[in-house]
Structures are given as C-alpha cells and as structure tokens.
Write an enzyme that holds these catalytic residues in place. Structure first.
Site, mmCIF file in Angstrom:
data_model
loop_
_atom_site.group_PDB
_atom_site.id
_atom_site.type_symbol
_atom_site.label_atom_id
_atom_site.label_comp_id
_atom_site.label_asym_id
_atom_site.label_seq_id
_atom_site.Cartn_x
_atom_site.Cartn_y
_atom_site.Cartn_z
ATOM 1 N N LYS A 124 -2.814 33.529 -31.106
ATOM 2 C CA LYS A 124 -1.710 32.588 -31.264
ATOM 3 C C LYS A 124 -1.194 32.603 -32.701
ATOM 4 O O LYS A 124 -1.610 33.416 -33.522
ATOM 5 C CB LYS A 124 -2.166 31.201 -30.836
ATOM 6 C CG LYS A 124 -2.704 31.177 -29.391
ATOM 7 C CD LYS A 124 -2.876 29.781 -28.861
ATOM 8 C CE LYS A 124 -1.527 29.159 -28.561
ATOM 9 N NZ LYS A 124 -1.661 27.824 -27.933
ATOM 10 N N ASP A 140 6.896 31.364 -27.365
ATOM 11 C CA ASP A 140 6.589 29.959 -27.623
ATOM 12 C C ASP A 140 7.772 29.241 -28.259
ATOM 13 O O ASP A 140 8.289 29.647 -29.298
ATOM 14 C CB ASP A 140 5.368 29.853 -28.554
ATOM 15 C CG ASP A 140 4.908 28.422 -28.725
ATOM 16 O OD1 ASP A 140 4.750 27.723 -27.702
ATOM 17 O OD2 ASP A 140 4.721 27.993 -29.874
ATOM 18 N N GLU A 163 0.916 35.510 -28.708
ATOM 19 C CA GLU A 163 2.011 34.546 -28.784
ATOM 20 C C GLU A 163 2.962 34.922 -29.918
ATOM 21 O O GLU A 163 2.520 35.265 -31.021
ATOM 22 C CB GLU A 163 1.445 33.146 -29.034
ATOM 23 C CG GLU A 163 2.481 32.074 -29.280
ATOM 24 C CD GLU A 163 1.835 30.775 -29.744
ATOM 25 O OE1 GLU A 163 1.403 30.004 -28.874
ATOM 26 O OE2 GLU A 163 1.755 30.547 -30.967
ATOM 27 N N LYS A 186 -5.510 22.273 -22.797
ATOM 28 C CA LYS A 186 -5.337 20.889 -23.237
ATOM 29 C C LYS A 186 -5.823 19.952 -22.133
ATOM 30 O O LYS A 186 -5.056 19.218 -21.514
ATOM 31 C CB LYS A 186 -3.877 20.629 -23.601
ATOM 32 C CG LYS A 186 -3.408 21.456 -24.796
ATOM 33 C CD LYS A 186 -1.933 21.248 -25.079
ATOM 34 C CE LYS A 186 -1.476 22.121 -26.245
ATOM 35 N NZ LYS A 186 -0.029 22.004 -26.509
ATOM 36 N N ARG A 188 -15.591 2.382 -8.709
ATOM 37 C CA ARG A 188 -14.722 2.557 -9.874
ATOM 38 C C ARG A 188 -14.746 4.001 -10.368
ATOM 39 O O ARG A 188 -13.693 4.571 -10.730
ATOM 40 C CB ARG A 188 -15.129 1.583 -10.987
ATOM 41 C CG ARG A 188 -14.392 1.747 -12.313
ATOM 42 C CD ARG A 188 -12.892 1.925 -12.188
ATOM 43 N NE ARG A 188 -12.238 0.921 -11.351
ATOM 44 C CZ ARG A 188 -11.031 1.060 -10.818
ATOM 45 N NH1 ARG A 188 -10.353 2.196 -10.998
ATOM 46 N NH2 ARG A 188 -10.511 0.121 -10.079
#
Length: 307
Positions: A165, A220, A199, A133, A98
C-alpha cells in the site's frame, strides 16, 4: 461457511464476559425448573447472518437448549418474520439472549449493508468485497456476514497475500528503491499460488507497477474519470480494484467505470446493527419450588430486547 472452531471461541469469550460467575438475576428470580420458548423476530427488513452463532450462544450456556432455524444465513426477511425458535431452561435462555442478539444483530446488519451494495452494482460485473477493517476478534464472523450479503472476501490476514500500500511505497521511495524492481524481487520470492497486489493513487504509477508483474492493481481514491482511464490503461493486464470512501450512493457509478472489484471498509466498520428481538414465553417447571413461587414461575410473555 463458519465452523464450530471459528464460532465457539468467540461466543465462549462473549458469554464469559457477560456472566463471569453466572447470571445472578436468573438465579434469584427464576425457578430452577422453569422452561422457556423464545422466538427470534425481525423488527425490520434485512438479510440474515449468524444463525449458527445464535445457536452456539444457547448451546454453550446449556446443552439442554435447542434451536430450530426457520431461515438460513443469506435469506432475506421482512418485518415481523420469526427467524428461529429456541427452547430450554429459562435461566439458560435468558442468560444467553443478549450475547445471541448482539452478534446476530451485528452480523445481519453487515449482511444487509452488503446486499444493498451488491444490488447497486448488479449487471456491471463488479464484485463487492470487504477489507481488514473489522472488529478485533470478530473478523471470521463479520466476513461470513459479508458473504451472506452476496459479497466476497479480501485477504483474511496479513499472512494470506502480498498487498503493498501507499506506506510501503513511501518506504521504498525513501530508500531510493525502484518500484518495478521491488515488485519483481517480491514476485521471485513468492510461491506460484500467492497473489501480489499493489495500491496506487495516481495514473502515472500504473505502468511501473504493471511492469513489475502484479496480479491486482488497486486504484485508491481515484475520481470516476481517472478510474475509467485507469481501467483502459490496464487493459486486462491485471485485476483492477477500486477503493476509498465507497458508499451506497457512489458504488454504482464506480462499478460502471469498468473496475473488476470494489472494496469497502464501511461494510464492516460502519454497518449498523439490525433490529432483531427475542420474544419469550416462560412456563413454570414441575418441581415444587416452581409451583410454590407462582409470581416467578407463572406462564407469561416477556420481551428480551433490552440491556
């Protein structure tokens, strides 16, 4: 490529979570001498990633197991193909199956999704990359899967590169700090091998950022028209990266705006697990217990794809 130093801690933790005190079912149902041969089989078309992870799941459960790979990471495969064969003590093979499947299904799903995006931008010159992410604890495995699909990796961690960012820029604005000057100061503190990316979400931010001396400019959530305008404005002064809600349906149009890189968090956070199965033949061992328990030890075929 993945190393044992990256693979083994992840697989060891997963095995310990799944069988902290051993596999009770295997211990009470299977003869100690039973052996098994299992085939990792494709239930749908895809791209393979994680064959060394599969091998580790069996090896770390019992070193007596052996895996023979019939396909390598990065290979495309079709439904019904046998990707690998594992042999060894039946208890160990069933205990590890598994964890082996969970990881290879996830990694192959990421590789397959990445390959679809890479194919969609073929001929444009744009490169497909991942983001941070990723599933906590699985970043090395998931990013390897992106490479297996033909993509490239963004910075691995916060320690690898400077990437300012929108929230970083919001703090600067709140403090009344000039953006261009902030970038210049950051550049002065960095070594010559470290890249600096910023960004932006508006066209009017491009010139102040370029004036600071960035290596990479991330556009972005720009519209296609603004992406094309941004590429023209940058005019080769920095690498241009597009990000924000990138999908398989939109990635080709984004690439045709002329951007250099397209980053997609969906490659890792939204890729579905690929359908792979482990088909197993279990044979009785030579010891007396195995011969006595014919119901548990008789040769037969079982499908180990359930929970």
């Amino acid at each position: 490529m993945l190393t044992r130093a990256q693979i083994d801690p992840v697989v060891t933790a997963a095995l310990a979570e799944d069988a902290p005190w051993g596999d009770l079912t295997g211990e009470v149902f299977l003869p100690a001498g039973a052996t098994a041969t299992a085939q990792l089989t494709a239930r749908e078309d895809g791209v393979l990633a994680g064959i060394d992870v599969v091998a580790a799941a069996f090896r770390l459960t019992d070193p007596a197991t052996e895996l023979t790979a019939h396909r390598a990471d990065g290979d495309r495969f079709t439904t019904g193909e046998v990707l690998a064969t594992v042999t060894g003590p039946a208890r160990a093979v069933l205990q590890a199956e598994r964890i082996a499947l969970n990881l290879v299904q996830r990694m192959s799903g990421i590789a397959t999704a990445t390959r679809a995006m890479v194919d969609a931008v073929e001929g444009t010159g744009a490169r497909i990359t991942d983001t941070r992410k990723t599933t906590p604890g699985l970043r090395a495995l998931e990013r390897h899967a992106v490479r297996c699909g033909g993509g490239v990796n963004h910075r691995f961690s916060l320690s690898d590169a400077v990437m300012a960012k929108d929230n970083h820029l919001a703090v600067l604005a709140q403090q009344g700090v000039d953006l261009t000057e902030a970038i210049r100061r950051a550049r002065a503190r960095l070594g010559h091998t470290t890249r600096l990316e910023v960004e932006v979400d508006r066209l009017d931010q491009i010139e102040p950022v370029l004036a600071g001396g960035v290596d990479i400019l991330m556009l972005d959530n720009f519209s296609l028209a603004d992406l094309a305008a941004g590429v023209r404005q940058v005019a080769g002064r920095a690498i241009v990266e597009a990000s924000g809600t990138v999908t398989l349906d939109t990635v080709g149009d984004i690439a045709r705006t002329g951007v250099d890189v397209i980053s997609s968090g969906a490659l890792t956070h939204s890729a579905r697990h690929l359908d792979l199965g482990l088909d197993m033949t279990v044979a009785a061992g030579a010891d007396g217990a195995a011969r006595a328990d014919s119901a548990a030890g008789a040769a037969g075929t079982v499908e180990a794809a359930g929970a």
